[in-house]
Design an enzyme around this catalytic site. Structure first.
Site, PDB file in Angstrom:
ATOM      1  CG  HIS A  53      -5.219  -3.097   3.142  1.00  0.00           C
ATOM      2  ND1 HIS A  53      -4.585  -2.120   3.871  1.00  0.00           N
ATOM      3  CD2 HIS A  53      -4.279  -4.035   2.870  1.00  0.00           C
ATOM      4  CE1 HIS A  53      -3.300  -2.451   4.027  1.00  0.00           C
ATOM      5  NE2 HIS A  53      -3.093  -3.615   3.433  1.00  0.00           N
ATOM      6  CE  LYS A  76      -2.837  -0.854   0.758  1.00  0.00           C
ATOM      7  NZ  LYS A  76      -2.389  -1.884  -0.205  1.00  0.00           N
TER       8      LYS A  76
END
Lengths: 488, 423
Positions: A51, A252
């Site tokens: 990420h 997420k």
């Protein structure tokens, strides 16, 4: 009693990264893992995303380590010959509420120091990824988002650490850790004892439990399972980037992403479970993954699904990592609550923690480091010329054992001979991709079992899928008939 | 760089490849090479040690290895070279085959004609999306068959079989004879996909229950399998809550379908049929790429090896004709699956037919007292009656070449009419 300077518990992505950093110091290091191989916990079953760092709340450990860690990835993976690709990502929104979230993510990203972020219009998003749901209203474009093979990185870091003196011991589940006379004494379920100057807790799902052994403080850890679909490489990839939906308090959300090996990954859902080792998939969980993924990809099809799996995230109630000295304990350190973005953070966590540990007991850097010796290039990635040379030099490259992924006998033998070599069918699979393909080992597993038996001297009947009692076979045909006759 | 050039190159030395090679030889082609990835020719028949092969072709009951040996002997007598331990890595549309073996290394072989005879593979668990743990003890039936019959090892002691394909049925009997306990054979469809004779001889004779309209809904066991849950399914194949039953077992065998192994085929740019998962071919078994032929289970999954041999001999003959320049033809009709019919082969028929054309297809359900019909331009060109059509048994329908004379270019539709039992 086994004596060493440092004991690290856990050989996931964090434990292996830390072991590798500490192997640069003059110290004796032991890594204990409850599993039968490196990376058997959350590291083998996650989304494989590095990420960029737009999601974590500024000021948290997650934000700090994510951004620092992500920046180290390209060089780390290049040095260790681990597949890594900066494929970029889109976080897509469908409504006004999503737009607010996306704007917030953008601002967080800027505060966290993520470069290249841009909010794109519906049209631009669809132009970038034509298979997206046309109902998309806007998206956050994250050019720095990357994909990696998490367990391959852990294997490489473990091999590098082992080549530099770190000992990995598997099947060791820590049940007690106590400080006696300036030494940590560690006891495992099978009765082994280890004494060390510094104790480091890098356990994933047992992080809170071991924290309590070390300092007596109870932490609330939630085991949050996520289930996935993995589609065959042969299916044309609908997306070239990782596609996220807007995050929620549970994580997420369901993503759809290419993997570094060209498969498509769909998942995970999020469900809190009692047993952190319960990595089963469920019909409800899998259905909820599809239900959510179809919002990203309306023409979703899992016809080319090759496997389902699940991983369990170690979520601390505080919603942040705990990285550093264990509060209230002497010569003990930890990196726990390592859920997403734990993979992205691992290189930075390891760097910071190793420096703290080294300083605490005055470790000195080694004069000489054994340079990393990467596994030979996979046959499947070789050019025709390279293949010709490889077979000419080693005939075992001419024996294709896994036909789906084109893995040769030579690669399988090499994987077993690595510093932290494969000892199981799954170990060979994750190191070489033999059995990772569309037939899921139907063709190659008897052959891999035979090679494992030859290389390790373990009788074929005792070769396991993944260690412990996971034997492939129950006995020879003759023994069986004899047994059946006796029972009659 | 091309290391070798041959007339006909055959990929796979199973029954399909061997029959094709022998037929090409008999038709006068001298330069033939067969490549085989295993260490011996014979293909999957090598591990099928039960009998029942060859009834149609030889009028006697042979075991798999015996059946294979007849073709191996014929190929050897004809002096056809078979190179084993050789894996083909790619086939190009220009008929260059790249292969590798420990003995001969990495090679590129060009050929005037290529015959694809790579067979099929079993559907793995992932394709079924069966939930549960990923423990040891779950095998495709063919993998278990290899362990028992070729390696001499038993995969487990208490067995549940999911799917009632022929290999699963055969393994139910095999495991029982070897001292294992087979608890049940579980089939999601309301009918079996295996041959009737196998249900009788492999399940009924040993008292093994066949649970039709059931499926496995959960798989348990952390390291080795400890049990599965089986539930009844509704008309849309969804498990019915409340019907679950648990089986304690250490082994789950999957026999849930076979998939033609066409990675090399698609790599060559050959058109595949979604219905068969094999190449689209004409009546001479030529694919969409000129000079590349396909036959046997790589083309479509058969239930009898006898038909594989017959089909493959026709493909071998056609390849041999092709390299003599006799294979020129124009495609005239496309064959379309109508109601009740799935995956008809061939999908195309050309002009200038020398022989009758045999259509092969799978009924899409169970039909009683039914008739299979082929028609074109509103005219019936073939018809065949049967007491029963079932998906477990491939249906055949001959079109006489005379029946096609005067039929204009276009499509030929194949359908089944009759009492439907399950659709």
């Amino acid at each position: 009693m086994n004596q060493s300077d440092i004991v690290i518990v856990g050989s996931g992505i964090t434990g292996t990264a830390l072991a590798r950093e500490l192997s640069r110091y003059d110290a004796s290091i032991v890594v204990l893992d409850r599993g039968y191989d490196v990376a058997e916990g959350a590291t083998k079953a996650n989304s494989g995303i590095v990420h960029a760092g737009y999601d974590a709340v500024p000021g948290t450990q997650k934000a700090k380590f994510n951004v620092l860690g992500a920046k180290k990835y390209a060089a780390l993976c290049a040095g260790l010959h681990v597949p890594y690709r900066k494929c970029g990502a889109l976080v897509i929104g469908f409504c006004e509420e999503d737009r607010i979230t996306i704007e917030q993510l953008y601002r967080r990203g800027v505060l966290n120091g993520v470069s290249g972020l841009r909010i794109v219009s519906r049209d631009e998003a669809l132009q970038m990824e034509p298979a997206l749901n046309p109902a998309v209203s806007c998206a956050l474009f994250v050019p720095e988002s990357a994909i990696v093979s998490p367990y391959e990185l852990a294997f490489a870091m473990a091999d590098d650490a082992a080549a530099n003196g770190v000992r990995f011991i598997f099947g060791e589940s820590v049940i007690a850790a106590a400080r006696r006379g300036g030494t940590w004494e560690v006891e495992t379920a099978r009765g082994s004892r280890y004494a060390c100057r510094v104790f480091i807790n890098c356990s994933g799902s047992s992080g809170a439990e071991i924290h309590r052994m070390v300092c007596g403080t109870r932490l609330k850890m939630i085991h949050r399972r996520g289930q996935y679909y993995l589609l065959d490489r042969s299916a044309a990839l609908p997306f070239s980037r990782t596609i996220f939906q807007c995050p929620s308090s549970m994580g997420k959300g369901v993503l759809v992403s290419p993997t570094v090996h060209g498969n498509l990954l769909i998942g995970p859902n999020a469900e809190d479970i009692a047993d952190p080792l319960d990595t089963a998939t469920t019909s409800g969980g899998l259905a909820s993954v599809l239900e959510k993924a179809v919002k990203t990809w309306p023409s979703l099809s899992v016809r080319s699904n090759i496997t389902n799996f699940s991983g369990v995230r170690a979520h601390l109630e505080t919603d942040d990592f705990m990285v550093g000295p264990v509060p209230g304990a002497e010569a003990a350190f930890e990196a726990i609550g390592i859920e997403s973005p734990g993979l992205s953070s691992a290189p930075a966590v390891a760097e910071e923690l190793s420096a703290l540990v080294a300083e605490s007991i005055g470790l000195k850097k080694k004069k000489e480091i054994v340079p990393y010796c990467p596994p030979a290039k996979p046959f499947s990635a070789m050019t025709d010329g390279e293949r010709k040379n490889a077979v000419a030099q080693d005939a075992a490259y001419g024996n294709i054992v896994c036909r789906c992924e084109t893995v040769t006998e030579a690669e399988i033998r090499n994987a077993i001979r690595r510093p932290v070599g494969a000892t199981t069918i799954d170990g060979v699979k994750r190191r070489t991709r033999a059995g990772m393909g569309r037939c899921q080992g139907g063709f190659c597993s008897p052959r891999v079992a035979r090679i494992l038996s030859e290389e390790t001297g373990i009788p074929l009947c005792e070769i396991t899928k993944s260690g412990g009692n996971s034997r492939l076979l129950s006995g020879t045909v003759d023994e069986f008939l004899k047994g059946a006759a006796e029972n009659d | 760089m091309i290391d070798l050039h041959v007339g006909v190159l055959v990929i796979g030395a199973g029954p399909a490849g061997l029959a094709a090679a022998v037929a090409a030889h008999e038709n006068g082609t001298d330069s033939i090479l067969v490549l085989e990835r295993e260490n011996e020719p014979g293909g999957i028949l090598r591990q099928c040690i039960h009998n029942g092969f060859g009834l149609h072709r030889f009028n006697e009951e042979l075991t798999g290895p015996e059946y294979a040996q007849r073709d191996i002997d014929r190929a050897r007598a004809a002096g056809i070279p078979i190179e084993c331990n050789t894996t083909v890595l790619s086939v190009s549309a220009g008929r260059v085959v790249t292969c590798v073996s420990p003995e001969k290394g990495f090679r590129q072989i060009s050929a005037d004609a290529v015959i694809l005879a790579m067979g099929c593979r079993e559907r793995p668990r992932g394709a079924l999306c069966t939930p549960g743990t990923r423990c040891a003890g779950i095998y495709s039936a063919g993998t278990a068959q290899r362990f028992v019959n070729m390696e001499g090892y038993m995969p487990g002691k208490r067995v549940v079989i999911l799917g009632s394909g022929d290999i699963g049925l055969i393994m139910a009997r095999r495991m029982t004879l070897q001292g294992a306990k087979v608890l049940a054979c579980v089939e999601i469809m309301p009918y079996s996909s295996g041959l009737k004779r196998n249900i009788v001889q492999c399940l009924d004779d040993y008292g093994i229950p066949l649970l039709l309209g059931h499926t496995v809904t959960d798989i348990r066991g952390k390291e080795r399998l400890t049990g599965v849950t089986v539930a009844e399914v509704d008309g849309s194949r969804n498990p019915i809550p409340g019907t679950e039953q648990d089986f304690e077992c250490d082994t789950l065998l999957l026999s849930c379908g076979l998939i033609p192994e066409n990675e090399l085929t698609s790599g060559a740019g050959i058109t595949l049929s979604p219905a068969t998962s094999g190449a689209v071919v004409d009546e001479r078994f030529e694919t969409s790429v000129p000079g590349i032929f396909a036959c046997g289970n790589v083309l479509h999954v058969h239930d009898l090896v006898d038909y594989v041999s017959e089909e493959s001999a026709a493909a071998g003959l056609a390849a041999s004709e092709y390299i003599r320049g006799k294979g020129k033809k124009e495609l005239r009709w496309s064959v379309v699956d109508g109601p009740g019919v799935r995956g008809t082969v061939p999908q195309q028929i050309s002009s200038g037919l020398q022989d009758d054309v045999r259509l092969m297809f799978r009924p899409s359900g169970v039909f009683k007292n039914a008739v299979a019909v082929a028609e074109s331009s509103g005219k019936e060109i073939a018809r065949k009656k049967a007491m029963i059509f079932t998906p477990g048994e491939m249906a055949l329908l001959n079109i006489r070449k005379e029946a096609l004379s005067g039929i204009p270019e276009g499509s030929i539709t194949v359908r089944i009419e009759g009492e439907i039992q399950h659709g």
